[in-house]
Enzyme design. Structure first.
Site, mmCIF file in Angstrom:
data_model
loop_
_atom_site.group_PDB
_atom_site.id
_atom_site.type_symbol
_atom_site.label_atom_id
_atom_site.label_comp_id
_atom_site.label_asym_id
_atom_site.label_seq_id
_atom_site.Cartn_x
_atom_site.Cartn_y
_atom_site.Cartn_z
ATOM 1 N N TYR A 41 -19.182 4.951 64.805
ATOM 2 C CA TYR A 41 -18.738 6.262 65.320
ATOM 3 C C TYR A 41 -19.931 7.107 65.797
ATOM 4 C CZ TYR A 41 -14.371 5.188 62.763
ATOM 5 O OH TYR A 41 -13.238 4.600 62.266
ATOM 6 N N HIS A 98 -16.033 -3.245 59.049
ATOM 7 C CA HIS A 98 -15.150 -2.516 59.974
ATOM 8 C C HIS A 98 -14.066 -3.408 60.579
ATOM 9 C CE1 HIS A 98 -15.332 1.206 62.804
ATOM 10 N NE2 HIS A 98 -14.108 0.731 62.789
HETATM 11 P P1 NDP Z 1 -4.872 10.328 63.535
HETATM 12 O O1 NDP Z 1 -3.549 9.748 63.193
HETATM 13 O O2 NDP Z 1 -5.688 10.906 62.464
HETATM 14 O O3 NDP Z 1 -4.631 11.396 64.683
HETATM 15 C C1 NDP Z 1 -5.695 12.116 65.262
HETATM 16 C C2 NDP Z 1 -5.224 12.715 66.578
HETATM 17 O O4 NDP Z 1 -4.165 13.641 66.334
HETATM 18 C C3 NDP Z 1 -6.296 13.488 67.259
HETATM 19 O O5 NDP Z 1 -6.054 13.372 68.649
HETATM 20 C C4 NDP Z 1 -6.073 14.919 66.770
HETATM 21 O O6 NDP Z 1 -6.529 15.819 67.752
HETATM 22 C C5 NDP Z 1 -4.582 14.977 66.599
HETATM 23 N N1 NDP Z 1 -4.123 15.763 65.448
HETATM 24 C C6 NDP Z 1 -4.708 15.856 64.228
HETATM 25 N N2 NDP Z 1 -3.971 16.599 63.385
HETATM 26 C C7 NDP Z 1 -2.881 16.981 64.067
HETATM 27 C C8 NDP Z 1 -1.757 17.769 63.737
HETATM 28 N N3 NDP Z 1 -1.612 18.279 62.521
HETATM 29 N N4 NDP Z 1 -0.811 17.979 64.704
HETATM 30 C C9 NDP Z 1 -0.962 17.446 65.949
HETATM 31 N N5 NDP Z 1 -2.007 16.698 66.322
HETATM 32 C C10 NDP Z 1 -2.967 16.463 65.401
HETATM 33 O O7 NDP Z 1 -5.640 9.181 64.341
HETATM 34 P P2 NDP Z 1 -7.091 8.506 64.318
HETATM 35 O O8 NDP Z 1 -6.955 7.310 65.159
HETATM 36 O O9 NDP Z 1 -8.151 9.462 64.606
HETATM 37 O O10 NDP Z 1 -7.258 7.967 62.825
HETATM 38 C C11 NDP Z 1 -7.781 8.755 61.773
HETATM 39 C C12 NDP Z 1 -9.054 8.162 61.230
HETATM 40 O O11 NDP Z 1 -8.856 6.800 60.892
HETATM 41 C C13 NDP Z 1 -10.204 8.113 62.232
HETATM 42 O O12 NDP Z 1 -10.799 9.351 62.447
HETATM 43 C C14 NDP Z 1 -11.100 7.114 61.556
HETATM 44 O O13 NDP Z 1 -11.779 7.720 60.474
HETATM 45 C C15 NDP Z 1 -10.079 6.093 61.075
HETATM 46 N N6 NDP Z 1 -9.869 5.009 62.069
HETATM 47 C C16 NDP Z 1 -10.287 3.753 61.708
HETATM 48 C C17 NDP Z 1 -10.122 2.700 62.554
HETATM 49 C C18 NDP Z 1 -10.572 1.353 62.118
HETATM 50 O O14 NDP Z 1 -10.639 0.440 62.951
HETATM 51 N N7 NDP Z 1 -10.889 1.155 60.865
HETATM 52 C C19 NDP Z 1 -9.522 2.846 63.891
HETATM 53 C C20 NDP Z 1 -9.080 4.203 64.166
HETATM 54 C C21 NDP Z 1 -9.240 5.219 63.277
HETATM 55 P P3 NDP Z 1 -7.534 17.065 67.411
HETATM 56 O O15 NDP Z 1 -8.823 16.480 66.874
HETATM 57 O O16 NDP Z 1 -7.689 17.722 68.736
HETATM 58 O O17 NDP Z 1 -6.812 17.902 66.406
#
Ligand code: NDP
Length: 293
Positions: free
Chosen positions: A50, A108
């Protein structure tokens, strides 16, 4: 508000809800981490890939919250697989984070085309665990075939497998394998972020079932999804860079979904993955180097 605490298979305690920082640009990571810690979060999920571990460490230090109260989770990237490379990968992450010990270190991805390197990297995690450099070890994106091979060929059962898991993609087969082996299921994209930024046809945030359940509790679809994870015993690491959403995603400890509501969410599974097939991750396609600390 207090976070649910989950005891991992080696006795280490993990706060169930953590802040995710995938796609959080380095220049806003420090503020997001500080904001989360101010809100009450005590768990941050980052990864070498990241490129924001340094800023996560900075946010932790600036928050004033004592280091020992915060659960820091990070992941080694595939370009650091192999035994010696993985040991060095730990050193890079620890230095960037500014900590001596990491609470949870994951592989990862499985490198399915070079599973030998993946196993050697996991053996390095076992060594780091034995030496007290990490408090728990685990994996991410391991599907049953590779999880079973890892279990057969290494000694320490992973504490965690972090996988894509939201109402539209629930991976029940993987979850039941975890239950058999005492591995905690940790949901990435726990509020279906991948269904909105990933360009899927429908976004979980707009789902009528989730919105209706939310209305019944005075909560948002995101809060309903997080409550569903908690009540089914999973850890979840929602990501946001916005203070109001960081707070919203932590305001999930004061209501209870009914069995009928949990079943209605279970019924939303489409079986369709939003993220990449773990088999498609190879050194050739995704093997960018992780910079030195
Ligand atoms: P999430 O399900 O956490 O969703 C995040 C998205 O939703 C962002 O676009 C955010 O935008 C938006 N969001 C957050 N809170 C809200 C809310 N309450 N209402 C509406 N929209 C919201 O998805 P992620 O894919 O980011 O997954 C979370 C975490 O999982 C990652 O940050 C990472 O740490 C991990 N991850 C791990 C992976 C792996 O391969 N191991 C792959 C993908 C993720 P904004 O920031 O603008 O609020």
């Amino acid at each position: 508000m207090t976070n649910n605490i989950i005891t991992l298979n080696n006795g280490v305690e993990l706060p169930a809800i953590g802040l995710g920082v995938f796609q959080t640009p380095p220049d806003v990571t420090t503020t997001a981490v500080e904001e989360a810690l101010r809100t009450g979060y005590r768990h941050i999920d980052t990864a070498a890939a990241y490129m924001n571990e340094r800023e996560v460490g900075e946010g932790i230090r600036l928050s004033g919250v004592p280091r020992e109260e915060i659960f820091i989770e990070t992941k080694l990237w595939i370009s650091d697989y192999g035994y010696e490379a993985a040991l060095h990968g730990f050193e890079k992450s620890a230095k960037k984070l500014g900590v001596e010990q990491i609470d949870l270190l994951l592989l990862h991805q499985p490198l399915t085309t070079r599973f030998d390197l993946t196993l050697d990297a996991y053996r390095a995690l076992e060594k780091l665990l034995a030496d007290g450099k990490v408090r728990a070890i685990g994996v991410s994106n391991f599907m049953p075939e590779y999880l079973e091979r890892l279990l057969a060929e290494t000694s320490v059962v992973p504490a965690v497998n972090q996988i894509e898991l939201h109402p539209y993609y629930q991976q029940k087969e993987v979850q039941s394998l975890h239950a058999q082996h005492g591995i905690l299921t940790q949901a990435w994209s726990p509020i279906g972020g991948i269904t909105s930024y990933g360009g899927a046809e429908k976004s979980a945030f707009e789902d009528p079932t989730l919105l209706e359940i939310g209305r019944e509790h005075g909560k948002s679809a995101a809060q309903v999804m997080l409550r569903w994870h908690l009540q089914q015993g999973r850890s979840a690491i929602p990501k946001s860079t916005r203070a109001e959403r960081i707070a919203e995603n932590f305001d999930v400890f004061d209501f209870e979904l009914t069995n009928g509501q949990l079943a209605a969410i279970d019924a939303l599974d489409t079986g369709v993955r939003g993220g990449p097939d773990p088999d498609s991750i190879t050194l050739e396609t995704f093997g960018m180097p992780i910079p030195e600390a």
